[in-house]
Write a protein that holds these residues in place. Structure first.
Motif, PDB file in Angstrom:
ATOM      1  N   ALA A  15      46.169  47.839  40.792  1.00 52.81           N
ATOM      2  CA  ALA A  15      47.005  47.392  39.676  1.00 52.81           C
ATOM      3  C   ALA A  15      46.238  46.395  38.814  1.00 52.81           C
ATOM      4  O   ALA A  15      45.231  45.813  39.247  1.00 52.81           O
ATOM      5  N   LYS A  16      46.739  46.164  37.602  1.00 53.41           N
ATOM      6  CA  LYS A  16      46.174  45.115  36.754  1.00 53.41           C
ATOM      7  C   LYS A  16      46.229  43.797  37.513  1.00 53.41           C
ATOM      8  O   LYS A  16      47.177  43.548  38.251  1.00 53.41           O
ATOM      9  N   GLY A  17      45.203  42.966  37.339  1.00 49.20           N
ATOM     10  CA  GLY A  17      45.150  41.685  38.047  1.00 49.20           C
ATOM     11  C   GLY A  17      44.527  41.775  39.421  1.00 49.20           C
ATOM     12  O   GLY A  17      44.449  40.782  40.137  1.00 49.20           O
ATOM     13  N   SER A  18      44.060  42.975  39.810  1.00 47.33           N
ATOM     14  CA  SER A  18      43.427  43.160  41.117  1.00 47.33           C
ATOM     15  C   SER A  18      42.268  44.143  40.993  1.00 47.33           C
ATOM     16  O   SER A  18      42.092  44.785  39.961  1.00 47.33           O
ATOM     17  N   PHE A  19      41.496  44.262  42.082  1.00 51.23           N
ATOM     18  CA  PHE A  19      40.318  45.127  42.058  1.00 51.23           C
ATOM     19  C   PHE A  19      39.933  45.535  43.473  1.00 51.23           C
ATOM     20  O   PHE A  19      40.378  44.940  44.450  1.00 51.23           O
ATOM     21  N   ALA A  20      39.090  46.547  43.569  1.00 50.13           N
ATOM     22  CA  ALA A  20      38.464  46.974  44.823  1.00 50.13           C
ATOM     23  C   ALA A  20      36.997  47.226  44.503  1.00 50.13           C
ATOM     24  O   ALA A  20      36.648  48.228  43.885  1.00 50.13           O
ATOM     25  N   ALA A  21      36.139  46.297  44.911  1.00 46.24           N
ATOM     26  CA  ALA A  21      34.714  46.385  44.583  1.00 46.24           C
ATOM     27  C   ALA A  21      34.014  47.519  45.320  1.00 46.24           C
ATOM     28  O   ALA A  21      33.039  48.076  44.827  1.00 46.24           O
ATOM     29  N   THR A  22      34.522  47.858  46.497  1.00 47.95           N
ATOM     30  CA  THR A  22      33.918  48.920  47.303  1.00 47.95           C
ATOM     31  C   THR A  22      34.979  49.964  47.636  1.00 47.95           C
ATOM     32  O   THR A  22      36.178  49.728  47.463  1.00 47.95           O
ATOM     33  N   GLY A  23      34.552  51.093  48.140  1.00 51.66           N
ATOM     34  CA  GLY A  23      35.475  52.135  48.567  1.00 51.66           C
ATOM     35  C   GLY A  23      35.966  51.880  49.983  1.00 51.66           C
ATOM     36  O   GLY A  23      35.516  50.968  50.668  1.00 51.66           O
ATOM     37  N   GLY A  24      36.934  52.683  50.414  1.00 50.70           N
ATOM     38  CA  GLY A  24      37.430  52.616  51.787  1.00 50.70           C
ATOM     39  C   GLY A  24      38.320  51.429  52.078  1.00 50.70           C
ATOM     40  O   GLY A  24      38.438  51.026  53.229  1.00 50.70           O
ATOM     41  N   LEU A  25      38.990  50.874  51.054  1.00 50.10           N
ATOM     42  CA  LEU A  25      39.848  49.705  51.271  1.00 50.10           C
ATOM     43  C   LEU A  25      41.316  50.121  51.392  1.00 50.10           C
ATOM     44  O   LEU A  25      41.758  51.066  50.740  1.00 50.10           O
ATOM     45  N   SER A  26      42.066  49.375  52.205  1.00 54.64           N
ATOM     46  CA  SER A  26      43.491  49.658  52.386  1.00 54.64           C
ATOM     47  C   SER A  26      44.365  48.833  51.450  1.00 54.64           C
ATOM     48  O   SER A  26      45.576  49.026  51.404  1.00 54.64           O
ATOM     49  N   GLU A  27      43.760  47.908  50.728  1.00 55.33           N
ATOM     50  CA  GLU A  27      44.481  47.132  49.714  1.00 55.33           C
ATOM     51  C   GLU A  27      43.487  46.583  48.712  1.00 55.33           C
ATOM     52  O   GLU A  27      42.306  46.436  49.009  1.00 55.33           O
ATOM     53  N   CYS A  28      43.992  46.283  47.527  1.00 57.46           N
ATOM     54  CA  CYS A  28      43.152  45.693  46.492  1.00 57.46           C
ATOM     55  C   CYS A  28      43.184  44.174  46.634  1.00 57.46           C
ATOM     56  O   CYS A  28      44.068  43.620  47.278  1.00 57.46           O
ATOM     57  N   VAL A  29      42.232  43.517  46.023  1.00 55.09           N
ATOM     58  CA  VAL A  29      42.092  42.064  46.085  1.00 55.09           C
ATOM     59  C   VAL A  29      42.530  41.483  44.741  1.00 55.09           C
ATOM     60  O   VAL A  29      42.131  41.984  43.689  1.00 55.09           O
ATOM     61  N   SER A  30      43.335  40.422  44.784  1.00 56.22           N
ATOM     62  CA  SER A  30      43.752  39.751  43.542  1.00 56.22           C
ATOM     63  C   SER A  30      42.549  39.083  42.889  1.00 56.22           C
ATOM     64  O   SER A  30      41.683  38.542  43.577  1.00 56.22           O
ATOM     65  N   CYS A  31      42.523  39.097  41.559  1.00 59.24           N
ATOM     66  CA  CYS A  31      41.486  38.367  40.831  1.00 59.24           C
ATOM     67  C   CYS A  31      41.641  36.877  41.127  1.00 59.24           C
ATOM     68  O   CYS A  31      42.763  36.366  41.215  1.00 59.24           O
ATOM     69  N   ASP A  32      40.533  36.182  41.297  1.00 58.21           N
ATOM     70  CA  ASP A  32      40.554  34.737  41.519  1.00 58.21           C
ATOM     71  C   ASP A  32      41.055  34.025  40.276  1.00 58.21           C
ATOM     72  O   ASP A  32      40.940  34.550  39.163  1.00 58.21           O
ATOM     73  N   GLY A  33      41.553  32.810  40.462  1.00 59.10           N
ATOM     74  CA  GLY A  33      41.897  31.975  39.321  1.00 59.10           C
ATOM     75  C   GLY A  33      40.675  31.796  38.442  1.00 59.10           C
ATOM     76  O   GLY A  33      39.554  31.653  38.944  1.00 59.10           O
ATOM     77  N   GLY A  34      40.867  31.807  37.127  1.00 58.40           N
ATOM     78  CA  GLY A  34      39.749  31.705  36.195  1.00 58.40           C
ATOM     79  C   GLY A  34      39.209  33.057  35.772  1.00 58.40           C
ATOM     80  O   GLY A  34      38.305  33.138  34.952  1.00 58.40           O
ATOM     81  N   THR A  35      39.766  34.132  36.353  1.00 65.83           N
ATOM     82  CA  THR A  35      39.392  35.495  35.981  1.00 65.83           C
ATOM     83  C   THR A  35      40.672  36.307  35.789  1.00 65.83           C
ATOM     84  O   THR A  35      41.751  35.888  36.183  1.00 65.83           O
ATOM     85  N   TYR A  36      40.529  37.491  35.196  1.00 61.98           N
ATOM     86  CA  TYR A  36      41.666  38.391  35.000  1.00 61.98           C
ATOM     87  C   TYR A  36      41.169  39.825  34.978  1.00 61.98           C
ATOM     88  O   TYR A  36      39.966  40.084  34.899  1.00 61.98           O
ATOM     89  N   GLN A  37      42.095  40.776  35.069  1.00 60.96           N
ATOM     90  CA  GLN A  37      41.755  42.184  34.915  1.00 60.96           C
ATOM     91  C   GLN A  37      42.935  42.864  34.232  1.00 60.96           C
ATOM     92  O   GLN A  37      44.037  42.888  34.765  1.00 60.96           O
ATOM     93  N   ASN A  38      42.693  43.420  33.044  1.00 61.08           N
ATOM     94  CA  ASN A  38      43.765  44.052  32.278  1.00 61.08           C
ATOM     95  C   ASN A  38      43.779  45.570  32.402  1.00 61.08           C
ATOM     96  O   ASN A  38      44.591  46.231  31.778  1.00 61.08           O
ATOM     97  N   ASP A  39      42.901  46.120  33.219  1.00 63.80           N
ATOM     98  CA  ASP A  39      42.869  47.565  33.445  1.00 63.80           C
ATOM     99  C   ASP A  39      43.287  47.886  34.872  1.00 63.80           C
ATOM    100  O   ASP A  39      43.111  47.069  35.784  1.00 63.80           O
TER     101      ASP A  39
END
Length: 179
Positions: A71-95
């Motif tokens: 979802a927006k506001g989170s990311f998965a830097a690598t494959g094979g993850l069971s959940e995404c990671v929230s963006c740290d404070g001071g960063t964002y993700q709109n896609d």
């Protein structure tokens, strides 16, 4: 039963196809879910290795039939993850489906998990790109002002003043006075 099928009844004359999101080892009495971070839409998986790892930017919970974009506001830097990671404070993700987060903008702040930068309130400013909260924005000094989203404070123009700090506009001098 062969791999990819199972049978949970006694005295049965055949085997059942495995379920999507599951795998069935040889001789299985019940389907086993694909591990978190993997998924499958197939009905003939014989082992965990037949389940497909989620791509970077996506995740898959245990027993998934498909991967899900972060979802927006989170990311998965690598494959094979069971959940995404929230963006740290001071960063964002709109896609959606992101593999990383973006730096916040000057004049803005980005709380943890932000999908968009938020402007520093009027009366505050910041030139930093890593603000995590409104409190990271600096109040304007007396004699200056800062409009919403400012990257710097602005001195009051001649004929106006700001007696206190943290103002979003200067006040005009009363008639009969000057600055």
């Amino acid at each position: 039963c062969d791999g990819g099928t199972y049978q949970n009844d006694t005295g049965a004359t055949g085997c059942r196809d495995c379920f999507p999101g599951y795998y069935c080892p040889e001789g299985a009495a019940a389907p086993l879910p694909c591990d978190g971070g993997t998924y499958s839409s197939a009905t003939n998986n014989a082992e965990q290795g037949d389940c497909t790892p989620a791509d970077p930017g996506s995740f898959a919970v245990t027993g998934s039939t498909a991967q899900t974009p972060c979802a927006k506001g989170s990311f998965a830097a690598t494959g094979g993850l069971s959940e995404c990671v929230s963006c740290d404070g001071g960063t964002y993700q709109n896609d959606t489906g992101a593999t990383g987060c973006r730096d916040c903008f000057p004049g803005y702040y980005c709380p943890e998990g932000a999908a968009a930068p938020l402007p520093c309130d009027g009366g505050t400013y910041s030139s930093a790109t890593n603000n995590a909260e409104q409190g990271d924005c600096t109040p304007a000094d007396p004699g200056s002002f800062a409009v919403t989203g400012s990257t710097a404070q602005t001195p009051c123009a001649k004929g106006s003043f700001a007696a206190t700090g943290g103002l979003s506009e200067c006040v005009s001098c009363d008639g009969g006075t000057y600055q």
